[in-house]
Design an enzyme around this catalytic site. Structure first.
Site, PDB file in Angstrom:
ATOM      1  N   ASN A   7     -68.215  29.735  -5.723  1.00 59.52           N
ATOM      2  CA  ASN A   7     -67.981  30.984  -5.463  1.00 59.52           C
ATOM      3  C   ASN A   7     -69.164  31.681  -4.647  1.00 59.52           C
ATOM      4  OD1 ASN A   7     -67.954  33.913  -5.878  1.00 59.52           O
ATOM      5  ND2 ASN A   7     -66.245  33.357  -7.289  1.00 59.52           N
ATOM      6  N   THR A  30     -70.395  26.119  -9.334  1.00 60.60           N
ATOM      7  CA  THR A  30     -69.539  26.935  -8.887  1.00 60.60           C
ATOM      8  C   THR A  30     -69.636  26.666  -7.368  1.00 60.60           C
ATOM      9  OG1 THR A  30     -68.611  29.245  -8.701  1.00 60.60           O
ATOM     10  CG2 THR A  30     -71.106  28.804  -8.392  1.00 60.60           C
ATOM     11  N   ASP A  36     -68.313  31.272 -17.265  1.00 64.53           N
ATOM     12  CA  ASP A  36     -66.920  31.320 -17.576  1.00 64.53           C
ATOM     13  C   ASP A  36     -66.772  33.050 -18.208  1.00 64.53           C
ATOM     14  OD1 ASP A  36     -64.228  30.642 -17.467  1.00 64.53           O
ATOM     15  OD2 ASP A  36     -64.268  30.098 -19.431  1.00 64.53           O
ATOM     16  N   THR A  37     -65.671  33.631 -17.317  1.00 64.91           N
ATOM     17  CA  THR A  37     -65.549  34.888 -17.808  1.00 64.91           C
ATOM     18  C   THR A  37     -64.115  35.271 -18.340  1.00 64.91           C
ATOM     19  OG1 THR A  37     -67.034  35.658 -16.250  1.00 64.91           O
ATOM     20  CG2 THR A  37     -65.552  37.162 -16.823  1.00 64.91           C
ATOM     21  N   ARG A  40     -71.299  39.955 -15.897  1.00 62.41           N
ATOM     22  CA  ARG A  40     -71.960  38.723 -15.235  1.00 62.41           C
ATOM     23  C   ARG A  40     -73.401  39.331 -15.059  1.00 62.41           C
ATOM     24  NH1 ARG A  40     -67.975  37.207 -12.954  1.00 62.41           N
ATOM     25  NH2 ARG A  40     -68.059  39.042 -11.413  1.00 62.41           N
ATOM     26  N   HIS A  86     -69.549  34.665  -3.696  1.00 65.13           N
ATOM     27  CA  HIS A  86     -70.060  35.988  -4.113  1.00 65.13           C
ATOM     28  C   HIS A  86     -71.135  35.536  -5.498  1.00 65.13           C
ATOM     29  CE1 HIS A  86     -69.430  39.957  -6.264  1.00 65.13           C
ATOM     30  NE2 HIS A  86     -69.464  39.496  -7.398  1.00 65.13           N
ATOM     31  N   LYS A  87     -70.634  34.835  -6.369  1.00 61.52           N
ATOM     32  CA  LYS A  87     -71.583  34.403  -7.597  1.00 61.52           C
ATOM     33  C   LYS A  87     -72.990  33.850  -7.022  1.00 61.52           C
ATOM     34  CE  LYS A  87     -67.915  33.584 -10.787  1.00 61.52           C
ATOM     35  NZ  LYS A  87     -67.420  32.352 -11.798  1.00 61.52           N
TER      36      LYS A  87
HETATM   37  P1  IMP Z   1     -64.413  33.079 -13.855  1.00 60.47           P
HETATM   38  O1  IMP Z   1     -64.651  32.336 -15.168  1.00 60.47           O
HETATM   39  O2  IMP Z   1     -65.518  33.844 -13.318  1.00 60.47           O
HETATM   40  O3  IMP Z   1     -64.007  32.194 -12.723  1.00 60.47           O
HETATM   41  O4  IMP Z   1     -63.253  34.211 -14.302  1.00 60.47           O
HETATM   42  C1  IMP Z   1     -61.902  34.005 -14.675  1.00 60.47           C
HETATM   43  C2  IMP Z   1     -61.127  35.167 -14.206  1.00 60.47           C
HETATM   44  O5  IMP Z   1     -61.669  36.355 -14.864  1.00 60.47           O
HETATM   45  C3  IMP Z   1     -61.051  35.297 -12.753  1.00 60.47           C
HETATM   46  O6  IMP Z   1     -59.870  34.678 -12.148  1.00 60.47           O
HETATM   47  C4  IMP Z   1     -60.730  36.928 -12.628  1.00 60.47           C
HETATM   48  O7  IMP Z   1     -59.189  37.041 -12.971  1.00 60.47           O
HETATM   49  C5  IMP Z   1     -61.395  37.353 -14.121  1.00 60.47           C
HETATM   50  N1  IMP Z   1     -62.721  38.048 -13.902  1.00 60.47           N
HETATM   51  C6  IMP Z   1     -63.739  37.380 -13.655  1.00 60.47           C
HETATM   52  N2  IMP Z   1     -64.955  38.344 -13.315  1.00 60.47           N
HETATM   53  C7  IMP Z   1     -64.227  39.241 -13.281  1.00 60.47           C
HETATM   54  C8  IMP Z   1     -64.725  40.451 -12.629  1.00 60.47           C
HETATM   55  O8  IMP Z   1     -65.821  41.040 -12.380  1.00 60.47           O
HETATM   56  N3  IMP Z   1     -63.872  41.303 -12.358  1.00 60.47           N
HETATM   57  C9  IMP Z   1     -62.462  41.182 -12.585  1.00 60.47           C
HETATM   58  N4  IMP Z   1     -61.942  40.105 -13.044  1.00 60.47           N
HETATM   59  C10 IMP Z   1     -62.804  39.287 -13.340  1.00 60.47           C
END
Ligand code: IMP
Length: 197
Positions: free
Chosen positions: A11, A9, A70-71, A179, A13-14
């Site tokens: 990111n 990543t 991934d989230t 997370r 913040h992460k």
């Molecule tokens: P990523 O896999 O962490 O990049 O997350 C994919 C998408 O999920 C992000 O672009 C956000 O729209 C949403 N997302 C991920 N984590 C969070 C969170 O902690 N709060 C709110 N939305 C989140």
């Protein structure tokens, strides 16, 4: 010698969040720190699949031990959508406001608004693959509230609270978030793996 591992990543913040948990004992390197500026494909149709794709890409091309996350936000009455498509729900622009508006529109008239955030972390270390997950249950409110956080935070109220993630401080959210739970499991595993963390 200090152990090092790549987090797939950029990111901030992460990166800050996990460096805060692991302290000085483990060197966590970002993609830019290993010279990776590639647009890593996220073409799988599950969170697990995408996390593994990203970790395997870095391992394959740069030969570092690596983990990737991934989230997704899963809404029950929408059969788990937006899920793996959370980042680009309203289109490729990754526009948080447009994504939330689309979701609120789809939920108009629904009484049941239960949902959960789910994070999957894939780790590839010494040639082996491991998965860690974390989730938090809650519900989607009717309007956007709060200025903190990112993504869908202004419309998500975790169970046991009456404020949204976006109305919490980063510290408060990091104590309970999807997370943070998945990251805690990863760090626990790495502690055992590296023994002295
Ligand atoms: P990523 O896999 O962490 O990049 O997350 C994919 C998408 O999920 C992000 O672009 C956000 O729209 C949403 N997302 C991920 N984590 C969070 C969170 O902690 N709060 C709110 N939305 C989140």
């Amino acid at each position: 010698m200090m152990k090092e591992i790549v987090f797939a990543t950029n990111n901030k913040h992460k990166l800050e969040e996990i460096r805060h948990i692991t302290g000085d004992h483990l060197l966590i390197r970002s993609l830019s720190e290993i010279g990776c500026y590639d647009d890593i494909p996220e073409t799988a149709d599950t969170l697990e699949g995408n996390a593994l794709l990203k970790a395997a890409y870095v391992r394959g091309k740069y030969h570092f031990d690596c983990f990737a996350d991934d989230t997704g936000l899963e809404v029950d009455v929408l059969n788990g959508r937006p899920g793996v498509f959370s980042a680009r729900y309203a289109g490729e622009g990754h526009d948080f406001i447009a994504n939330m508006k689309k979701l609120l529109d789809e939920l108009q008239g629904f009484e049941s608004r239960t949902a959960r955030f789910k994070t999957v972390i894939a780790l590839i270390i010494n040639g082996n693959q491991y998965l860690f997950d974390g989730h938090i249950n809650g519900h989607i409110i009717n309007e956007m509230r709060g200025e903190e956080g990112f993504g869908y935070d202004p419309i998500f109220v975790p169970d046991g609270y009456n404020i949204t993630f976006a109305e919490m401080s980063a510290e408060q959210k990091n104590l309970i978030s999807h997370r943070a739970i998945a990251t805690g499991k990863l760090v626990e595993f790495l502690r055992r793996e590296f023994d002295h963390l």
